[in-house]
Design a protein around this motif. Structure first.
Motif, short mmCIF file in Angstrom:
data_model
loop_
_atom_site.label_atom_id
_atom_site.label_comp_id
_atom_site.label_asym_id
_atom_site.label_seq_id
_atom_site.Cartn_x
_atom_site.Cartn_y
_atom_site.Cartn_z
N GLY A 194 0.81 -1.21 0.00
CA GLY A 194 0.00 0.00 0.00
C GLY A 194 0.85 1.26 0.00
N ALA A 195 0.19 2.38 -0.23
CA ALA A 195 0.80 3.72 -0.14
C ALA A 195 1.85 3.99 -1.21
CB ALA A 195 1.42 3.95 1.24
N VAL A 196 1.89 3.20 -2.26
CA VAL A 196 2.86 3.42 -3.33
C VAL A 196 2.38 4.57 -4.21
CG1 VAL A 196 4.03 2.38 -5.29
CG2 VAL A 196 3.54 1.01 -3.26
N ARG A 197 3.29 5.44 -4.61
CA ARG A 197 2.91 6.66 -5.32
C ARG A 197 3.06 6.59 -6.84
NH1 ARG A 197 3.21 10.65 -1.26
NH2 ARG A 197 2.11 9.74 0.50
N SER A 198 3.87 5.67 -7.35
CA SER A 198 4.09 5.68 -8.80
C SER A 198 4.48 4.29 -9.29
CB SER A 198 5.19 6.67 -9.19
OG SER A 198 6.46 6.16 -8.86
N PRO A 199 4.18 3.97 -10.56
CA PRO A 199 4.58 2.67 -11.11
C PRO A 199 6.09 2.46 -11.10
CG PRO A 199 2.95 3.74 -12.53
CD PRO A 199 3.39 4.76 -11.52
N ARG A 200 6.86 3.54 -11.31
CA ARG A 200 8.32 3.40 -11.31
C ARG A 200 8.83 3.06 -9.92
NH1 ARG A 200 11.51 2.37 -15.68
NH2 ARG A 200 10.80 3.53 -17.49
N ASN A 225 7.39 5.17 1.65
CA ASN A 225 6.99 6.49 2.14
C ASN A 225 7.34 6.68 3.61
OD1 ASN A 225 5.94 7.19 -0.40
ND2 ASN A 225 3.96 6.29 0.08
N TRP A 226 8.61 6.47 3.90
CA TRP A 226 9.12 6.56 5.28
C TRP A 226 9.22 8.03 5.70
CZ3 TRP A 226 10.30 3.34 9.23
CH2 TRP A 226 11.13 3.84 10.23
N PRO A 227 8.61 8.43 6.84
CA PRO A 227 8.73 9.81 7.30
C PRO A 227 10.07 10.04 7.98
CG PRO A 227 7.33 8.57 8.79
CD PRO A 227 7.69 7.63 7.68
N LEU A 228 10.93 10.84 7.38
CA LEU A 228 12.25 11.14 7.94
C LEU A 228 12.13 12.35 8.85
CD1 LEU A 228 15.29 10.64 8.06
CD2 LEU A 228 15.52 12.09 6.02
N ARG A 229 12.53 12.20 10.11
CA ARG A 229 12.38 13.26 11.10
C ARG A 229 13.75 13.79 11.52
NH1 ARG A 229 7.08 12.92 13.03
NH2 ARG A 229 6.04 10.96 12.45
N VAL A 261 10.50 16.54 13.89
CA VAL A 261 9.75 17.14 12.79
C VAL A 261 10.04 16.39 11.49
CG1 VAL A 261 9.38 19.24 11.43
CG2 VAL A 261 9.76 19.40 13.89
N VAL A 262 9.00 16.05 10.76
CA VAL A 262 9.18 15.37 9.47
C VAL A 262 9.75 16.36 8.46
CG1 VAL A 262 8.04 14.18 7.57
CG2 VAL A 262 7.30 13.75 9.91
N VAL A 263 10.92 16.04 7.92
CA VAL A 263 11.56 16.93 6.96
C VAL A 263 11.47 16.39 5.53
CG1 VAL A 263 13.13 17.87 8.68
CG2 VAL A 263 13.82 15.87 7.33
N ALA A 264 11.16 15.11 5.40
CA ALA A 264 11.04 14.52 4.06
C ALA A 264 10.31 13.20 4.18
CB ALA A 264 12.41 14.31 3.43
N GLU A 265 9.57 12.87 3.15
CA GLU A 265 8.95 11.55 3.05
C GLU A 265 9.73 10.78 1.98
OE1 GLU A 265 4.47 10.45 3.40
OE2 GLU A 265 4.91 10.64 1.27
N LEU A 266 10.37 9.71 2.42
CA LEU A 266 11.23 8.95 1.53
C LEU A 266 10.42 7.89 0.79
CD1 LEU A 266 14.21 8.40 4.00
CD2 LEU A 266 13.86 10.29 2.38
#
Length: 208
Positions: free
Chosen positions: A86-92, A111-115, A120-125
């Motif tokens: 789940g939570a996949v954003r693109s076919p690639r 979609n790992w939340p990098l804190r 604080v979440v600074v990026a979603e990997l």
């Protein structure tokens, strides 16, 4: 293309313009007679991901459709569903994850939340190996013509690296020829971070 009629209630959706279309769950099963397994996985992940709105379908609904009408081509649909995340954003992103797994690398988080140190979440990997701080990411450069977006992306990459992560950018040409260049980049980053073959989760996947 003709389809065999089935004695059950029709399942159609009506588009905003009034055009009736086959329900996506039934359409997905029908494609199983023609599509490669990776296309089935990527499409199923599109259907079950929220992408900012309610998912079009669930894995249970896709599985129920297969149970109702049967699998095809040696069980390709059930094999595809076993590999859906789940939570996949693109076919690639899907294809990159499958490449890495089939090469014997650990299964990455999605979609790992990098804190930062404040939490604080600074990026979603897109894909992440938190244990080794390696973040593979497919970069399609769809925003290459947008200077503002490119600048935001560059700042994001700096934030990821500043927190001690190895950000592995995978471009389209790395995915060619069986994806070996992409696999090599990620494998090298993991080994540099202390990973060794056989270490970490690995789920064998089917190629056919």
């Amino acid at each position: 293309m003709g389809h065999r009629l089935q004695r059950r209630e029709r399942a159609t959706l009506i588009l905003p313009n009034g055009l009736p279309i086959e329900h996506p769950v039934r359409a997905w099963r029908q494609t199983g007679t023609l599509w490669a397994i990776d296309d089935l996985i990527a499409t199923a992940e599109f259907l079950v991901s929220d992408r900012g709105r309610s998912p079009i379908a669930s894995v249970d609904e896709l599985a129920a459709e297969v149970d109702a009408l049967g699998d095809v081509r040696g069980g390709v649909l059930r094999r595809a569903l076993a590999q859906v995340r789940g939570a996949v954003r693109s076919p690639r992103e899907t294809r990159l994850r499958l490449l890495l797994l089939r090469a014997g690398l650990p299964e990455p988080e999605i979609n790992w939340p990098l804190r930062d140190h404040r939490g604080v979440v600074v990026a979603e990997l897109d894909l992440a190996y938190p244990r080794w701080r390696v973040a593979p990411e497919y970069d399609g450069r769809v925003h290459a013509h947008d200077a503002t977006q490119f600048a935001k992306d560059a700042d994001r990459w700096d934030l990821i690296r500043a927190l001690g992560w190895d950000h592995v950018r995978v471009l389209n040409h790395h995915m060619r020829n069986g994806g070996e260049p992409a696999i090599a980049k990620v494998r090298s980053a993991l080994i540099c971070a202390g990973w060794r073959p056989g270490d970490g989760r690995h789920v064998p996947l089917s190629f056919t």
